[in-house]
Design a protein around this motif. Structure first.
Motif, PDB file in Angstrom:
ATOM      1  N   SER A 137      39.887  32.297  37.902  1.00  0.00           N
ATOM      2  CA  SER A 137      40.994  32.474  38.845  1.00  0.00           C
ATOM      3  C   SER A 137      42.306  32.715  38.096  1.00  0.00           C
ATOM      4  N   GLN A 138      42.479  32.018  36.973  1.00  0.00           N
ATOM      5  CA  GLN A 138      43.690  32.187  36.178  1.00  0.00           C
ATOM      6  C   GLN A 138      43.782  33.607  35.609  1.00  0.00           C
ATOM      7  N   GLU A 139      42.649  34.143  35.149  1.00  0.00           N
ATOM      8  CA  GLU A 139      42.628  35.495  34.590  1.00  0.00           C
ATOM      9  C   GLU A 139      42.956  36.531  35.666  1.00  0.00           C
ATOM     10  N   ILE A 140      42.353  36.375  36.828  1.00  0.00           N
ATOM     11  CA  ILE A 140      42.619  37.313  37.929  1.00  0.00           C
ATOM     12  C   ILE A 140      44.099  37.285  38.292  1.00  0.00           C
ATOM     13  N   TYR A 141      44.631  36.079  38.356  1.00  0.00           N
ATOM     14  CA  TYR A 141      46.042  35.912  38.750  1.00  0.00           C
ATOM     15  C   TYR A 141      46.989  36.512  37.712  1.00  0.00           C
ATOM     16  N   MET A 142      46.793  36.189  36.455  1.00  0.00           N
ATOM     17  CA  MET A 142      47.695  36.661  35.405  1.00  0.00           C
ATOM     18  C   MET A 142      47.623  38.183  35.259  1.00  0.00           C
ATOM     19  N   LYS A 143      46.417  38.740  35.329  1.00  0.00           N
ATOM     20  CA  LYS A 143      46.285  40.194  35.233  1.00  0.00           C
ATOM     21  C   LYS A 143      46.888  40.877  36.465  1.00  0.00           C
ATOM     22  N   GLY A 144      46.842  40.192  37.587  1.00  0.00           N
ATOM     23  CA  GLY A 144      47.491  40.724  38.789  1.00  0.00           C
ATOM     24  C   GLY A 144      49.004  40.770  38.615  1.00  0.00           C
ATOM     25  N   LYS A 145      49.564  39.730  38.004  1.00  0.00           N
ATOM     26  CA  LYS A 145      51.002  39.712  37.748  1.00  0.00           C
ATOM     27  C   LYS A 145      51.408  40.803  36.767  1.00  0.00           C
ATOM     28  N   VAL A 146      50.587  41.009  35.740  1.00  0.00           N
ATOM     29  CA  VAL A 146      50.860  42.072  34.765  1.00  0.00           C
ATOM     30  C   VAL A 146      50.826  43.430  35.456  1.00  0.00           C
ATOM     31  N   ALA A 147      49.830  43.641  36.318  1.00  0.00           N
ATOM     32  CA  ALA A 147      49.730  44.902  37.053  1.00  0.00           C
ATOM     33  C   ALA A 147      50.960  45.111  37.933  1.00  0.00           C
ATOM     34  N   LEU A 148      51.436  44.031  38.532  1.00  0.00           N
ATOM     35  CA  LEU A 148      52.619  44.115  39.379  1.00  0.00           C
ATOM     36  C   LEU A 148      53.846  44.498  38.557  1.00  0.00           C
ATOM     37  N   GLN A 149      53.989  43.875  37.391  1.00  0.00           N
ATOM     38  CA  GLN A 149      55.114  44.187  36.511  1.00  0.00           C
ATOM     39  C   GLN A 149      55.050  45.623  35.996  1.00  0.00           C
ATOM     40  N   ASP A 150      53.825  46.128  35.819  1.00  0.00           N
ATOM     41  CA  ASP A 150      53.637  47.508  35.343  1.00  0.00           C
ATOM     42  C   ASP A 150      53.691  48.521  36.485  1.00  0.00           C
ATOM     43  N   LYS A 151      53.965  48.042  37.695  1.00  0.00           N
ATOM     44  CA  LYS A 151      54.034  48.882  38.896  1.00  0.00           C
ATOM     45  C   LYS A 151      52.684  49.516  39.251  1.00  0.00           C
ATOM     46  N   SER A 152      51.617  48.874  38.798  1.00  0.00           N
ATOM     47  CA  SER A 152      50.272  49.295  39.182  1.00  0.00           C
ATOM     48  C   SER A 152      49.896  48.526  40.453  1.00  0.00           C
ATOM     49  N   TYR A 153      50.508  48.931  41.543  1.00  0.00           N
ATOM     50  CA  TYR A 153      50.425  48.139  42.765  1.00  0.00           C
ATOM     51  C   TYR A 153      49.016  48.090  43.358  1.00  0.00           C
ATOM     52  N   SER A 154      48.267  49.175  43.242  1.00  0.00           N
ATOM     53  CA  SER A 154      46.903  49.164  43.766  1.00  0.00           C
ATOM     54  C   SER A 154      46.057  48.129  43.042  1.00  0.00           C
ATOM     55  N   GLU A 155      46.177  48.081  41.716  1.00  0.00           N
ATOM     56  CA  GLU A 155      45.428  47.098  40.931  1.00  0.00           C
ATOM     57  C   GLU A 155      45.890  45.683  41.259  1.00  0.00           C
ATOM     58  N   ALA A 156      47.182  45.500  41.394  1.00  0.00           N
ATOM     59  CA  ALA A 156      47.708  44.174  41.732  1.00  0.00           C
ATOM     60  C   ALA A 156      47.180  43.713  43.084  1.00  0.00           C
ATOM     61  N   ILE A 157      47.164  44.616  44.048  1.00  0.00           N
ATOM     62  CA  ILE A 157      46.665  44.285  45.385  1.00  0.00           C
ATOM     63  C   ILE A 157      45.199  43.878  45.324  1.00  0.00           C
ATOM     64  N   LYS A 158      44.381  44.636  44.596  1.00  0.00           N
ATOM     65  CA  LYS A 158      42.965  44.307  44.469  1.00  0.00           C
ATOM     66  C   LYS A 158      42.764  42.926  43.879  1.00  0.00           C
ATOM     67  N   ARG A 159      43.548  42.600  42.874  1.00  0.00           N
ATOM     68  CA  ARG A 159      43.394  41.297  42.207  1.00  0.00           C
ATOM     69  C   ARG A 159      43.860  40.149  43.100  1.00  0.00           C
ATOM     70  N   PHE A 160      44.988  40.326  43.735  1.00  0.00           N
ATOM     71  CA  PHE A 160      45.489  39.246  44.586  1.00  0.00           C
ATOM     72  C   PHE A 160      44.613  39.056  45.821  1.00  0.00           C
ATOM     73  N   GLU A 161      44.070  40.145  46.353  1.00  0.00           N
ATOM     74  CA  GLU A 161      43.139  40.014  47.476  1.00  0.00           C
ATOM     75  C   GLU A 161      41.864  39.302  47.030  1.00  0.00           C
ATOM     76  N   ALA A 162      41.370  39.647  45.836  1.00  0.00           N
ATOM     77  CA  ALA A 162      40.166  38.997  45.315  1.00  0.00           C
ATOM     78  C   ALA A 162      40.407  37.510  45.101  1.00  0.00           C
ATOM     79  N   LEU A 163      41.560  37.172  44.570  1.00  0.00           N
ATOM     80  CA  LEU A 163      41.886  35.762  44.329  1.00  0.00           C
ATOM     81  C   LEU A 163      41.943  34.992  45.641  1.00  0.00           C
ATOM     82  N   ASP A 164      42.528  35.617  46.653  1.00  0.00           N
ATOM     83  CA  ASP A 164      42.673  34.965  47.954  1.00  0.00           C
ATOM     84  C   ASP A 164      41.317  34.687  48.592  1.00  0.00           C
ATOM     85  N   VAL A 165      40.370  35.620  48.401  1.00  0.00           N
ATOM     86  CA  VAL A 165      39.036  35.471  49.005  1.00  0.00           C
ATOM     87  C   VAL A 165      38.163  34.519  48.197  1.00  0.00           C
TER      88      VAL A 165
END
Length: 260
Positions: free
Chosen positions: A36-64
């Motif tokens: 869960s920590q890896e999914i979350y941190m990589k999601g934050k990195v994707a968000l910072q890199d403006k890779s919004y599709s990747e960030a959305i996939k990761r945050f949705e996966a974490l939520d589920v």
């Protein structure tokens, strides 16, 4: 030859469709090999890199996959922002509603209210309006009204929020849009000689949107409509209010108004 070409094209289309379907991963199955920590941190990195599709996939996966994880609550807030930045405003509003409902005491819930207001606003703004600034006062303003209510709720619930000054600016602008809309409707009635409807709409504008620029034209329209109806007392009342609040404006019954 043509039949073979058509068959080849159909086969390519089907293959492409199957391939696209196979690449779409359910949030419950995504990133299974990561914590869960890896999914979350990589999601934050994707968000910072403006890779919004990747960030959305990761945050949705974490939520589920980890609905009660240590970082899931923060991920749900980031998800709203990611949807907004990807211009998926309907999903941003839904995610904000979800966050507000299940995390009403979160210290950053005011940000969810703020993003909901902005997303509701932009839902009603097509690309043409954003680029060419078309007068949205002539459009259906359901989302504009909802956005105003969102920002108003933010200012009432969280008067000390850092987002309140920006929300106030949006509210002033949205209020002026709503006032302009009322004026357009009043003018529509007046131009079609529906003077009672024009006067009533203009009166509502003056009563509910005091301070908005459109109020000046609303008072002028009221005076003109009352004159057409032969209601001298109401006409004079409108002129009195106009002269008291806007002393430089006089009514020219052959035009909109003149400034001395």
């Amino acid at each position: 030859m043509n039949k073979k070409l058509k068959l080849a094209c159909c086969t390519a289309l089907i293959a492409g469709f199957v391939a696209s379907c196979s690449t779409s991963t359910d949030p419950a199955d995504a990133y299974k090999g990561e914590s869960s920590q890896e999914i979350y941190m990589k999601g934050k990195v994707a968000l910072q890199d403006k890779s919004y599709s990747e960030a959305i996939k990761r945050f949705e996966a974490l939520d589920v996959q980890y609905p009660y994880g240590a970082n899931t609550e923060s991920a749900q807030l980031y998800l709203i922002y990611a949807y907004y930045m990807k211009e998926e405003y309907t999903l941003a509003v839904a995610a904000a509603d979800h966050f507000i409902r299940i995390h009403p005491t979160n210290p950053h819930v005011d940000y969810a209210y703020y993003l909901r207001g902005i997303s509701d606003y932009y839902q009603n703004m097509g690309m043409v309006e954003q680029i060419f600034s078309i007068d949205i006062a002539t459009r259906d303003l359901t989302q504009i009204q909802k956005s105003y209510s969102d920002f108003n709720e933010l200012t009432v619930r969280f008067p000390n929020s850092r987002y309140v000054p920006s929300a106030h600016q949006y509210m002033v602008y949205l209020r002026n849009v709503l006032a302009n809309h009322e004026l357009r409707v009043a003018e529509y009635y007046y131009n079609r000689k529906a003077y009672v409807a024009a006067a009533n709409r203009a009166s509502g504008l003056v009563a509910h949107y005091q301070g908005a620029p459109a109020v000046v034209d609303g008072l002028v329209l009221m005076a003109k409509a009352y004159r057409k109806l032969g209601l001298t007392k109401l006409e004079q009342d409108a002129l009195t209010v106009l002269k008291y609040n806007y002393p430089t404006v006089t009514v020219d019954y052959n035009s909109e108004y003149t400034v001395n």
